[in-house]
Design a protein around this motif. Structure first.
Motif, PDB file in Angstrom:
ATOM      1  N   ASP A 111       0.795  -1.177  -0.042  1.00  7.32           N
ATOM      2  CA  ASP A 111      -0.036   0.189  -0.331  1.00  7.32           C
ATOM      3  C   ASP A 111       0.889   1.164   0.051  1.00  7.32           C
ATOM      4  OD1 ASP A 111      -2.900   0.677   0.835  1.00  7.32           O
ATOM      5  OD2 ASP A 111      -1.648   2.321   1.758  1.00  7.32           O
ATOM      6  N   ALA A 112       0.372   2.437  -0.596  1.00  4.93           N
ATOM      7  CA  ALA A 112       1.438   3.492  -0.954  1.00  4.93           C
ATOM      8  C   ALA A 112       1.599   3.877   0.623  1.00  4.93           C
ATOM      9  CB  ALA A 112       0.451   4.483  -1.622  1.00  4.93           C
ATOM     10  N   LYS A 113       0.844   4.139   1.496  1.00  7.21           N
ATOM     11  CA  LYS A 113       1.020   4.649   2.735  1.00  7.21           C
ATOM     12  C   LYS A 113       2.143   3.894   3.508  1.00  7.21           C
ATOM     13  CE  LYS A 113      -0.633   7.823   5.597  1.00  7.21           C
ATOM     14  NZ  LYS A 113      -0.689   9.398   5.280  1.00  7.21           N
ATOM     15  N   GLY A 116       5.470   4.129   1.908  1.00  8.71           N
ATOM     16  CA  GLY A 116       6.189   5.329   2.118  1.00  8.71           C
ATOM     17  C   GLY A 116       6.612   5.494   3.664  1.00  8.71           C
ATOM     18  N   PRO A 163       0.565   9.150  -1.427  1.00  3.22           N
ATOM     19  CA  PRO A 163      -0.693   8.029  -1.046  1.00  3.22           C
ATOM     20  C   PRO A 163      -1.951   8.491  -1.087  1.00  3.22           C
ATOM     21  CG  PRO A 163       0.974   8.406   0.900  1.00  3.22           C
ATOM     22  CD  PRO A 163       1.416   9.403  -0.299  1.00  3.22           C
ATOM     23  N   ARG A 164      -2.291   9.976  -1.480  1.00  2.00           N
ATOM     24  CA  ARG A 164      -3.542  10.442  -1.760  1.00  2.00           C
ATOM     25  C   ARG A 164      -3.608  10.435  -3.179  1.00  2.00           C
ATOM     26  NH1 ARG A 164      -2.075  12.529   2.770  1.00  2.00           N
ATOM     27  NH2 ARG A 164      -3.709  13.140   4.339  1.00  2.00           N
ATOM     28  N   THR A 166      -3.017   7.646  -5.017  1.00  4.45           N
ATOM     29  CA  THR A 166      -3.323   6.394  -5.769  1.00  4.45           C
ATOM     30  C   THR A 166      -4.386   5.698  -4.810  1.00  4.45           C
ATOM     31  OG1 THR A 166      -1.841   5.469  -4.121  1.00  4.45           O
ATOM     32  CG2 THR A 166      -1.162   6.052  -6.382  1.00  4.45           C
ATOM     33  N   SER A 168      -5.878   3.395  -2.070  1.00  5.27           N
ATOM     34  CA  SER A 168      -5.098   2.961  -0.778  1.00  5.27           C
ATOM     35  C   SER A 168      -6.151   2.207   0.189  1.00  5.27           C
ATOM     36  CB  SER A 168      -4.405   4.292  -0.060  1.00  5.27           C
ATOM     37  OG  SER A 168      -3.971   3.730   1.196  1.00  5.27           O
ATOM     38  N   HIS A 170      -5.461   2.330   3.324  1.00  4.28           N
ATOM     39  CA  HIS A 170      -5.367   3.182   4.460  1.00  4.28           C
ATOM     40  C   HIS A 170      -6.418   4.215   4.708  1.00  4.28           C
ATOM     41  CE1 HIS A 170      -3.105   5.351   7.773  1.00  4.28           C
ATOM     42  NE2 HIS A 170      -2.508   4.222   7.980  1.00  4.28           N
ATOM     43  N   ASN A 173      -6.760   8.144   2.812  1.00  6.91           N
ATOM     44  CA  ASN A 173      -6.029   8.181   1.628  1.00  6.91           C
ATOM     45  C   ASN A 173      -6.870   7.554   0.832  1.00  6.91           C
ATOM     46  OD1 ASN A 173      -3.337   9.177   2.563  1.00  6.91           O
ATOM     47  ND2 ASN A 173      -3.548   7.442   3.935  1.00  6.91           N
ATOM     48  N   GLY A 174      -6.550   7.855  -0.661  1.00  7.32           N
ATOM     49  CA  GLY A 174      -7.181   7.413  -1.734  1.00  7.32           C
ATOM     50  C   GLY A 174      -8.547   7.338  -1.773  1.00  7.32           C
TER      51      GLY A 174
END
Lengths: 224, 220
Positions: A111-113, A116, A163-164, A166, A168, A170, A173-174
């Motif tokens: 996950d992007a978050k 990161g 993260p925002r 893509t 996600s 989490h 986000n997303g």
């Protein structure tokens, strides 16, 4: 440095930590759907990340102050705040991992978050490696302050922009809602805000002890 | 500005004089493309577009780190002092950055051309992909030049450069791979516009920070 020796905020830290642990485990949880009781991790995981960003920002400020004044005290503080950021980041990863296991079914998801966050840890671990590779005090302080500022600028898009953009899992986000939507009667906020302050103060307390030990070592070796 | 152009030309002349550096990097790039070609040759059509794209960017990233980590250790420390007396530090870092961007562009174009030649070219929107290569190479230069300066000062160049640059370059790499992927799939260009803006913003911020911070780094 003066305020680090004061007593009142340490008492406050203890009280806030008690509020976090006692309140965090005993409070009646509002209806939060599938998250259920695991929402209590909000007071640990989320507030640790808040504290991490806060102390890393303070570390950045001290890096700037070191560059403009050349006082080793600021370098010492900047390093110790960065170290504190690493500790909070690691704890945040661990608590997040536990939470992920219970709500998403895996210890780690791609996950992007999350990625990161892991990369942020790599950046600051590189900072510690950089510091330990330089002998001379002043040039170590200057070079690592420069890297600190540079790395912070690279960290911001990792944690707050990518993260925002893509998809996600989490929260926050997303296109996912953050926790504000769950907390309809403000009971979670009642513990959440004190817990952020509590973790930060508690961390700063540990940090201040480490700083003073290092300071004394430098004094003893007549380097300052 | 006057100094800046003189310094860019100096970098260029230095490169011409010591051809082994740039030739070595070129050979490194060609060699690694060839290794990829031979490795994926074992099973035809094993290389799907996603891997094709990721592999190209990993190659370019490693080439960039290898090429740019040299930028501050080519000259002796004494010559650094000499420059210190002659030019403002901002001009020096900007000159290195501009020169590195041009160098990376050259390497990027050669690498991409060769890679597409031997491994096939599944890209559907060539215009956008070229833009991704250009903007990616320029961003690499803006992030890595300053890190090369830091690693050069720490006198422990090789491993430190890698440790510091991987996490710092990763946001750039993630964005550029995404833009490249969109170009490869021939998605509408408006899909990628947001990523391009963010990438541009990151490069500008890192470039500006290098401009502000290099004078402090230089003094040590």
């Amino acid at each position: 440095m003066k305020i680090l020796k004061a007593r009142w905020w340490k008492v406050l830290a203890v009280i806030l930590m008690l509020v976090t642990f006692v309140g965090g485990f005993l409070i009646r949880i509002p209806d939060v759907g599938a998250l259920d009781e695991s929402i209590r991790n909000l007071f640990f995981h989320v507030s640790m990340w808040f504290s991490m960003v806060l102390v890393l920002t303070v570390s950045l400020v001290y890096a700037f102050r070191y560059l403009s004044t050349n006082k080793l005290t600021y370098d010492l503080l900047s390093t110790q705040y960065a170290f504190l950021g690493i500790v909070f980041g690691m704890l945040g990863l661990v608590t997040g991992s536990v939470w992920a296991k219970f709500s998403w079914g895996a210890w780690w998801v791609n996950d992007a978050k999350l990625n990161g966050a892991a990369i942020t840890m790599l950046i600051y671990l590189a900072y510690t490696v950089l510091r330990s590779s330089i002998e001379d005090l002043q040039s170590r302080a200057r070079i690592s302050a420069v890297f600190n500022i540079f790395a912070y600028a690279a960290m911001v898009p990792l944690l707050f922009i990518l993260p925002r953009m893509t998809d996600s899992l989490h929260p926050g986000n997303g296109g996912n809602p953050g926790f504000g939507t769950y907390d309809l009667d403000n009971t979670l906020r009642l513990i959440f805000y004190p817990s952020i302050l509590g973790w930060t103060l508690f961390g700063v307390w540990i940090m201040s002890i480490r700083t003073r030990v290092q300071w004394l070592q430098l004094k003893r070796d007549e380097l300052i | 500005m006057r100094y800046w152009w003189v310094l860019v030309r100096k970098e260029w002349q230095l490169e011409l004089k010591q051809k082994y550096a740039v030739n070595g990097i070129l050979l490194y790039l060609i060699g690694s493309v060839f290794i990829c070609y031979l490795s994926f040759n074992l099973q035809p059509n094993a290389l799907n577009p996603v891997i094709w794209n990721a592999l190209l960017w990993i190659l370019l990233l490693f080439t960039a780190i290898n090429a740019l980590s040299k930028s501050f250790v080519q000259e002796s420390a004494y010559r650094d002092f000499y420059y210190y007396t002659l030019v403002p530090p901002q001009a020096l870092i900007m000159a290195k950055m501009a020169y590195n961007a041009v160098l990376m562009l050259g390497l990027g174009v050669v690498g991409f051309g060769l890679y597409a030649l031997v491994l096939g070219n599944p890209v559907q929107d060539m215009g956008l992909y070229s833009l991704a290569v250009i903007i990616g190479c320029v961003s690499f230069s803006s992030a890595l030049t300053m890190l090369a300066g830091i690693a050069g000062k720490a006198r422990n160049n090789g491993s430190l450069m890698a440790i510091m640059s991987f996490p710092v370059v990763l946001p750039i790499l993630l964005l550029v791979i995404r833009i490249a992927k969109n170009a490869m799939d021939g998605l509408d260009r408006s899909e990628s516009a947001g990523y391009i803006w963010v990438l541009g913003a990151i490069s500008v911020i890192l470039g500006t920070l290098s401009w502000i911070l290099y004078p402090y780094l230089w003094r040590s």
